[in-house]
Design a protein around this motif. Structure first.
Motif, PDB file in Angstrom:
ATOM      1  N   LEU A  56     -35.101  -2.933 -22.353  1.00  0.00           N
ATOM      2  CA  LEU A  56     -33.955  -4.131 -22.457  1.00  0.00           C
ATOM      3  C   LEU A  56     -32.839  -3.462 -22.842  1.00  0.00           C
ATOM      4  O   LEU A  56     -31.621  -3.337 -22.435  1.00  0.00           O
ATOM      5  N   ASP A  57     -32.810  -2.347 -24.098  1.00  0.00           N
ATOM      6  CA  ASP A  57     -31.721  -1.722 -24.335  1.00  0.00           C
ATOM      7  C   ASP A  57     -30.923  -0.695 -23.362  1.00  0.00           C
ATOM      8  O   ASP A  57     -29.718  -0.833 -23.396  1.00  0.00           O
TER       9      ASP A  57
ATOM     10  N   ASN B 166     -23.576  -2.481 -19.231  1.00  0.00           N
ATOM     11  CA  ASN B 166     -22.072  -2.026 -19.734  1.00  0.00           C
ATOM     12  C   ASN B 166     -21.531  -1.081 -18.930  1.00  0.00           C
ATOM     13  O   ASN B 166     -20.301  -0.967 -18.685  1.00  0.00           O
ATOM     14  N   ALA B 167     -22.519   0.059 -18.607  1.00  0.00           N
ATOM     15  CA  ALA B 167     -21.793   1.246 -18.062  1.00  0.00           C
ATOM     16  C   ALA B 167     -21.245   0.993 -16.462  1.00  0.00           C
ATOM     17  O   ALA B 167     -20.115   1.115 -16.241  1.00  0.00           O
ATOM     18  N   LEU B 168     -22.001   0.160 -15.833  1.00  0.00           N
ATOM     19  CA  LEU B 168     -21.542  -0.388 -14.519  1.00  0.00           C
ATOM     20  C   LEU B 168     -20.226  -1.142 -14.740  1.00  0.00           C
ATOM     21  O   LEU B 168     -19.353  -0.997 -13.991  1.00  0.00           O
TER      22      LEU B 168
ATOM     23  N   GLY C  87     -30.066  -3.511 -14.916  1.00  0.00           N
ATOM     24  CA  GLY C  87     -28.856  -3.170 -15.445  1.00  0.00           C
ATOM     25  C   GLY C  87     -27.808  -3.937 -14.613  1.00  0.00           C
ATOM     26  O   GLY C  87     -26.982  -4.684 -14.795  1.00  0.00           O
ATOM     27  N   ALA C  88     -27.883  -3.572 -13.318  1.00  0.00           N
ATOM     28  CA  ALA C  88     -27.117  -4.098 -12.112  1.00  0.00           C
ATOM     29  C   ALA C  88     -27.325  -5.665 -12.120  1.00  0.00           C
ATOM     30  O   ALA C  88     -26.181  -6.301 -11.977  1.00  0.00           O
TER      31      ALA C  88
ATOM     32  N   SER D 280     -22.655   4.291 -23.697  1.00  0.00           N
ATOM     33  CA  SER D 280     -22.386   2.779 -23.192  1.00  0.00           C
ATOM     34  C   SER D 280     -22.987   1.836 -24.484  1.00  0.00           C
ATOM     35  O   SER D 280     -24.010   2.293 -24.659  1.00  0.00           O
ATOM     36  N   PRO D 281     -22.360   0.769 -24.760  1.00  0.00           N
ATOM     37  CA  PRO D 281     -22.915   0.093 -25.698  1.00  0.00           C
ATOM     38  C   PRO D 281     -24.032  -0.633 -25.295  1.00  0.00           C
ATOM     39  O   PRO D 281     -24.351  -0.840 -24.051  1.00  0.00           O
ATOM     40  N   ASN D 282     -24.928  -1.099 -26.323  1.00  0.00           N
ATOM     41  CA  ASN D 282     -25.818  -2.020 -25.922  1.00  0.00           C
ATOM     42  C   ASN D 282     -25.844  -3.469 -26.190  1.00  0.00           C
ATOM     43  O   ASN D 282     -26.846  -4.048 -26.412  1.00  0.00           O
ATOM     44  N   ASP D 283     -24.665  -3.674 -26.145  1.00  0.00           N
ATOM     45  CA  ASP D 283     -24.196  -5.287 -26.275  1.00  0.00           C
ATOM     46  C   ASP D 283     -25.039  -6.158 -25.408  1.00  0.00           C
ATOM     47  O   ASP D 283     -24.951  -5.783 -24.117  1.00  0.00           O
TER      48      ASP D 283
END
Length: 559
Positions: free
Chosen positions: A55-56, A63-65, A92-93, A192-195
């Motif tokens: 999940l992280d 966030n990177a995308l 992630g997408a 990238s943040p893991n927010d």
């Protein structure tokens, strides 16, 4: 009950209807990670990755995308084999609100270019060994960024250090030129943040997936699958396996996740059940047997070719397969002897099901621990209606009479991407016309008797003859070409090409094969070339494929 005779064969543990959460499909991952943070989500080449860690990484990818300009509804192509990166990229997408375009890593430039142009993908996530193919066509597409990973990125120590040495022995390592458009997967995630991020969606309308299928025309079409389509099919198929326990199962992920069958019955279902995915990048019998011995999978969905390869392994008796409780076989007919032999070896259950990309894909399955009928595709899964109709009039056929199989349910696609006419032809009043000919018996069990007109299914892959024929016609010595599927004990079917050469040209099967390999994924390349003086045709000049197949089956000379 008259209209759904199959309901009487539902096990008491399986309800005929369920509530499907109208949510972002990726919330399955968020929920499982909250409930089981330290349970393993993935096993890859000896490395375990927990749900918390997955999940992280998925949050970081989302966030990177976003940082690369991806907005809700934008398409992100994922061209990866089964490895942790495919799972991270997919979720992630989805968390970012993007639409995933799952792309076969075996695709050659022509196939990649078509899918990227048709989908309008903004970003592609792929492996270093495939980058050169993408770069050769990037200017024809709307791709703005390439995110590149390597097998070694998620290998455990010391395999990650030894990988470059081993890979070098197989040939030169791929050279990737990183820059403003080309990014390294691991570095991008680390920066990238893991927010937490989870785009809210209208589950019934917003797309989660564009899954390409050739259809009967041979031109690949993007099947639009919504979040609800995939949520529903995940819940339907997971509840069919009602003995499965959350947080305890181990799924042998040998089916590719870029295929909708693998995506639903492995990736989505394992995450929904908080199970562990045993990721297999390439099906090799020896590796599968070692994994079964070491990791003891409990569920092993697959294609018949996989089970055939295992039961025919010369040392199969030396392996203990008893950890396997259930297998659902799809993508081609399952031979009875294979089913019997595999069950004898595992003491588990192997059942046949049916589905199609346009239905996310599962619509039918034999009860796993209930009444099953050999040779049938079983009965419709919960909330799914099915009937056999006259293909011309649409009238329902009497019990036992053949007709076209049509299905209806929450897993049926929204339609074909940018193809309203073909959508209109395929979905009528909510019913999906499969193009497959079937019968239904008095108990509601369905049997497929013939497939979509010309499609070939080899080793679980859908192959459309027209695409191969178009490539063959580009060869300078080919005057006419027709491609058919012929029976093959291992692959189910194999690809055979009948060729009429131009005057003066000499038969050169190896040259034709090489030419095809430069244009097509390996599984589409004809395994046999037959050279003829002429092809059987109708009065209007249409090649009679059926005649060729009949000659093939009767063993008459076809050359």
């Amino acid at each position: 009950m008259d209209t759904k005779p199959w309901l009487q064969f539902y096990p008491p543990e399986v309800a005929p209807a369920f509530d499907y959460p109208k949510q972002n499909l990726a919330l399955f991952l968020v929920t499982s990670a909250q409930k089981y943070p330290w349970k393993p989500a993935m096993y890859f080449m000896g490395k375990m990755i927990t749900y918390q860690s997955l999940l992280d990484s998925a949050y970081r990818m989302a966030n990177a995308l976003r940082s690369k300009g991806v907005k809700k509804g934008d398409r992100v192509a994922i061209m990866l084999p089964n490895c942790p990166q495919v799972v991270i990229s997919y979720y992630g997408a989805l968390l970012a609100g993007a639409v995933c375009v799952m792309t076969n890593p075996l695709y050659m430039e022509r196939e990649i270019a078509y899918q990227m142009k048709d989908s309008g993908a903004k970003i592609i996530i792929t492996m270093d060994m495939f980058v050169s193919r993408v770069e050769k066509v990037i200017e024809e597409t709307k791709l703005e960024h390439i995110i590149v990973t390597s097998v070694k990125d998620y290998l455990p120590f010391p395999k990650n250090l030894l990988y470059p040495i081993k890979a070098k022995q197989a040939g030169p390592l791929p050279v990737v030129h990183y820059g403003s458009r080309v990014h390294a997967f691991k570095q991008l995630l680390a920066a990238s943040p893991n927010d937490p991020i989870c785009e809210s969606v209208d589950a019934e309308r917003d797309l989660a997936l564009l899954q390409y299928t050739g259809g009967t025309t041979g031109t690949p079409k993007g099947v639009m699958l919504t979040h609800l389509n995939l949520v529903a099919n995940t819940v339907q198929s997971a509840n069919w396996c009602y003995q499965v326990e959350d947080g305890k199962e181990r799924y042998m992920a040998a089916l590719p996740c870029f295929h909708v069958f693998g995506l639903t019955v492995l990736l989505n279902q394992a995450v929904y059940r908080a199970g562990m995915l045993i990721l297999v990048p390439k099906f090799e019998v020896a590796m599968i047997l070692d994994l079964i011995k070491k990791v003891k999978p409990t569920l092993f969905p697959g294609a018949p070719t996989m089970y055939i390869a295992l039961i025919n392994h010369p040392r199969i008796q030396e392996y203990d397969l008893s950890s396997i409780n259930a297998c659902i076989s799809g993508s081609a007919a399952l031979p009875v002897e294979v089913q019997d032999k595999f069950e004898e070896l595992t003491k588990g259950r192997l059942i046949e099901g049916y589905g199609l990309t346009e239905a996310s894909p599962v619509t039918h399955a034999n009860p796993i621990w209930g009444r099953r009928k050999i040779g049938t595709i079983g009965i419709p899964v919960p909330d799914t209606e099915a009937k056999v109709v006259n293909p011309e009039t649409g009238e329902e056929m009497p019990v036992g009479e053949p007709g076209e199989l049509i299905v209806k349910g929450p897993q049926v696609m929204k339609g074909y991407w940018n193809r309203p006419e073909e959508t209109f032809d395929t979905i009528r009043n909510g019913w999906l016309f499969t193009g497959d000919m079937a019968t239904m018996d008095e108990e509601g069990y369905f049997t497929i008797i013939d497939r979509k007109k010309d499609m070939i299914i080899a080793s679980g892959y859908n192959i459309y003859p027209r695409e191969i024929e178009e490539v063959l016609y580009e060869h300078p010595s080919v005057k006419e070409a027709v491609v058919v599927g012929t029976k093959d004990d291992y692959r189910g079917e194999t690809v055979k090409a009948y060729i009429v050469l131009k005057d003066g040209a000499a038969p050169d099967p190896s040259g034709l094969e090489k030419f095809c390999r430069s244009q097509l994924a390996a599984y589409k390349v004809p395994r046999q070339f037959v050279f003829r003086d002429a092809l059987p045709k109708t009065m209007v000049g249409k090649v009679l494929r059926r005649k060729l197949l009949e000659e093939e089956e009767e063993g008459r000379p076809t050359g």
